[in-house]
Structure formats: C-alpha cells, structure tokens
Motif scaffolding. Structure first.
Motif, short mmCIF file in Angstrom:
data_model
loop_
_atom_site.label_atom_id
_atom_site.label_comp_id
_atom_site.label_asym_id
_atom_site.label_seq_id
_atom_site.Cartn_x
_atom_site.Cartn_y
_atom_site.Cartn_z
N CYS A 23 3.17 -11.60 -7.78
CA CYS A 23 3.53 -11.16 -6.44
C CYS A 23 3.85 -9.67 -6.51
CB CYS A 23 4.75 -11.96 -5.99
SG CYS A 23 5.26 -11.66 -4.30
N VAL A 24 3.21 -8.87 -5.66
CA VAL A 24 3.38 -7.42 -5.69
C VAL A 24 3.92 -6.94 -4.35
CG1 VAL A 24 2.28 -5.23 -6.28
CG2 VAL A 24 1.36 -7.34 -7.22
N THR A 25 5.02 -6.22 -4.38
CA THR A 25 5.67 -5.73 -3.17
C THR A 25 5.20 -4.33 -2.83
OG1 THR A 25 7.65 -7.00 -3.76
CG2 THR A 25 7.92 -5.31 -2.08
N CYS A 26 4.94 -4.09 -1.55
CA CYS A 26 4.60 -2.76 -1.05
C CYS A 26 5.83 -2.19 -0.37
CB CYS A 26 3.43 -2.83 -0.07
SG CYS A 26 2.98 -1.24 0.63
N GLN A 27 6.42 -1.16 -0.99
CA GLN A 27 7.64 -0.54 -0.47
C GLN A 27 7.35 0.90 -0.06
OE1 GLN A 27 10.52 -1.08 -3.60
NE2 GLN A 27 10.73 -3.26 -3.18
N PRO A 28 8.21 1.49 0.79
CA PRO A 28 7.97 2.83 1.34
C PRO A 28 7.54 3.93 0.36
CG PRO A 28 9.80 1.83 2.47
CD PRO A 28 9.40 0.87 1.38
N PRO A 29 8.10 4.06 -0.83
CA PRO A 29 7.64 5.17 -1.67
C PRO A 29 6.14 5.14 -1.97
CG PRO A 29 9.66 4.26 -2.54
CD PRO A 29 9.19 3.33 -1.45
N ALA A 30 5.56 3.95 -2.04
CA ALA A 30 4.14 3.82 -2.35
C ALA A 30 3.29 3.64 -1.10
CB ALA A 30 3.92 2.63 -3.29
N MET A 31 3.94 3.45 0.04
CA MET A 31 3.24 3.15 1.29
C MET A 31 2.70 4.41 1.95
SD MET A 31 4.80 0.94 4.47
CE MET A 31 5.20 -0.48 3.47
N ASN A 32 1.44 4.36 2.37
CA ASN A 32 0.83 5.46 3.11
C ASN A 32 1.51 5.55 4.47
OD1 ASN A 32 -1.09 6.60 5.16
ND2 ASN A 32 -2.35 6.92 3.32
N THR A 33 1.97 6.74 4.84
CA THR A 33 2.72 6.90 6.09
C THR A 33 1.86 6.67 7.33
OG1 THR A 33 2.39 9.28 5.96
CG2 THR A 33 4.48 8.44 5.15
N ASP A 34 0.55 6.89 7.23
CA ASP A 34 -0.34 6.68 8.38
C ASP A 34 -0.75 5.22 8.55
OD1 ASP A 34 -0.30 9.40 9.03
OD2 ASP A 34 -2.00 9.82 7.69
N THR A 35 -1.14 4.60 7.44
CA THR A 35 -1.66 3.23 7.53
C THR A 35 -0.60 2.16 7.30
OG1 THR A 35 -2.21 3.16 5.16
CG2 THR A 35 -3.92 4.01 6.67
N HIS A 36 0.55 2.56 6.74
CA HIS A 36 1.61 1.61 6.37
C HIS A 36 1.10 0.55 5.41
CE1 HIS A 36 4.32 3.47 9.21
NE2 HIS A 36 3.37 3.39 10.13
N ARG A 37 0.22 0.97 4.51
CA ARG A 37 -0.33 0.09 3.48
C ARG A 37 -0.18 0.76 2.13
NH1 ARG A 37 -2.04 -4.01 5.95
NH2 ARG A 37 -2.47 -4.99 3.98
N SER A 61 -1.93 1.56 -1.53
CA SER A 61 -3.24 1.68 -2.14
C SER A 61 -3.44 0.56 -3.15
CB SER A 61 -3.35 3.04 -2.83
OG SER A 61 -4.57 3.15 -3.50
N GLY A 62 -4.60 -0.09 -3.09
CA GLY A 62 -4.89 -1.15 -4.04
C GLY A 62 -4.42 -2.51 -3.64
N ASP A 63 -3.94 -2.66 -2.40
CA ASP A 63 -3.42 -3.98 -1.98
C ASP A 63 -4.50 -4.99 -1.63
OD1 ASP A 63 -4.27 -3.20 0.55
OD2 ASP A 63 -2.30 -3.34 1.49
N GLY A 64 -5.77 -4.56 -1.67
CA GLY A 64 -6.87 -5.48 -1.39
C GLY A 64 -6.97 -5.87 0.06
N HIS A 65 -6.52 -4.99 0.96
CA HIS A 65 -6.47 -5.31 2.39
C HIS A 65 -7.80 -5.82 2.93
CE1 HIS A 65 -5.43 -5.21 6.58
NE2 HIS A 65 -6.30 -4.24 6.85
N ASN A 66 -8.89 -5.19 2.58
CA ASN A 66 -10.21 -5.61 3.08
C ASN A 66 -10.97 -6.49 2.10
OD1 ASN A 66 -9.98 -4.22 5.56
ND2 ASN A 66 -10.47 -2.30 4.52
#
Length: 97
Positions: A35-49, A51-56
């Motif tokens: 389980c991998v958490t996406c937190q603000p320091p790593a989150m893109n401010t425009d997309t709120h995602r 990188s590498g989260d496999g969104h698509n």
C-alpha cells in the motif's frame, strides 16, 4: 489517497540491504500486496496526483518502482486499486516521493 500494488518482481539487491533505516527492503517479496500513500510533498500541485501512481494504468500494466536510498533495489508491480481513504497496514506500507 493510497494505491495498492501487487509486487511482480524485485532485484536481489533489496534482500542485501542491511543499513538500519533501510532494513524494510529485506521484507519485500514477489506476489505481496503493498500500500503506497500519496502525500502533499510528493503530490503535483496542479493534478493532485503522485508521479508513478498508475492513474491511467489498468490492472495488467506492469509499472516500475525504485526504493529511495538504494537505487539498486527496484522492481515491477501492478496496480490493484486506488483508495480515497487510506487504511494502509503498518507492514508493507510506503509513500510516494
């Protein structure tokens, strides 16, 4: 948010890691769910995602990962699902960087 992945492969360098702060790498195993958490320091401010989260990526796409602090500890995983409300267990829980 969090993303669950199934570890497909990992390099043997992960098991050789013995520095105290990086011993978690020894416990990575093929076939385990992490389980991998996406937190603000790593989150893109425009997309709120993160990188590498496999969104698509669908469940069959093989994605690559690399451990921070040991670039030789790397491997592949497949996305299982994204969770809006994180409940990652303490074991096999990581963060995007």
């Amino acid at each position: 948010y969090c993303v669950e992945f199934k570890t497909e492969s990992l390099s043997h360098h992960c098991a050789l890691e013995n520095r105290p702060y990086a011993r978690w790498m020894q416990y990575l195993r093929e076939g385990h769910t992490v389980c991998v958490t996406c937190q603000p320091p790593a989150m893109n401010t425009d997309t709120h995602r993160c990188s590498g989260d496999g969104h698509n990526a669908d469940g069959d796409k093989i994605l690559h990962w690399e451990a921070v602090g040991n670039s030789q500890c790397q491997g592949t995983w497949k996305k299982i699902r994204q969770l809006e409300h994180c409940s990652c267990p303490l074991v096999h829980s990581f963060i995007f960087t």
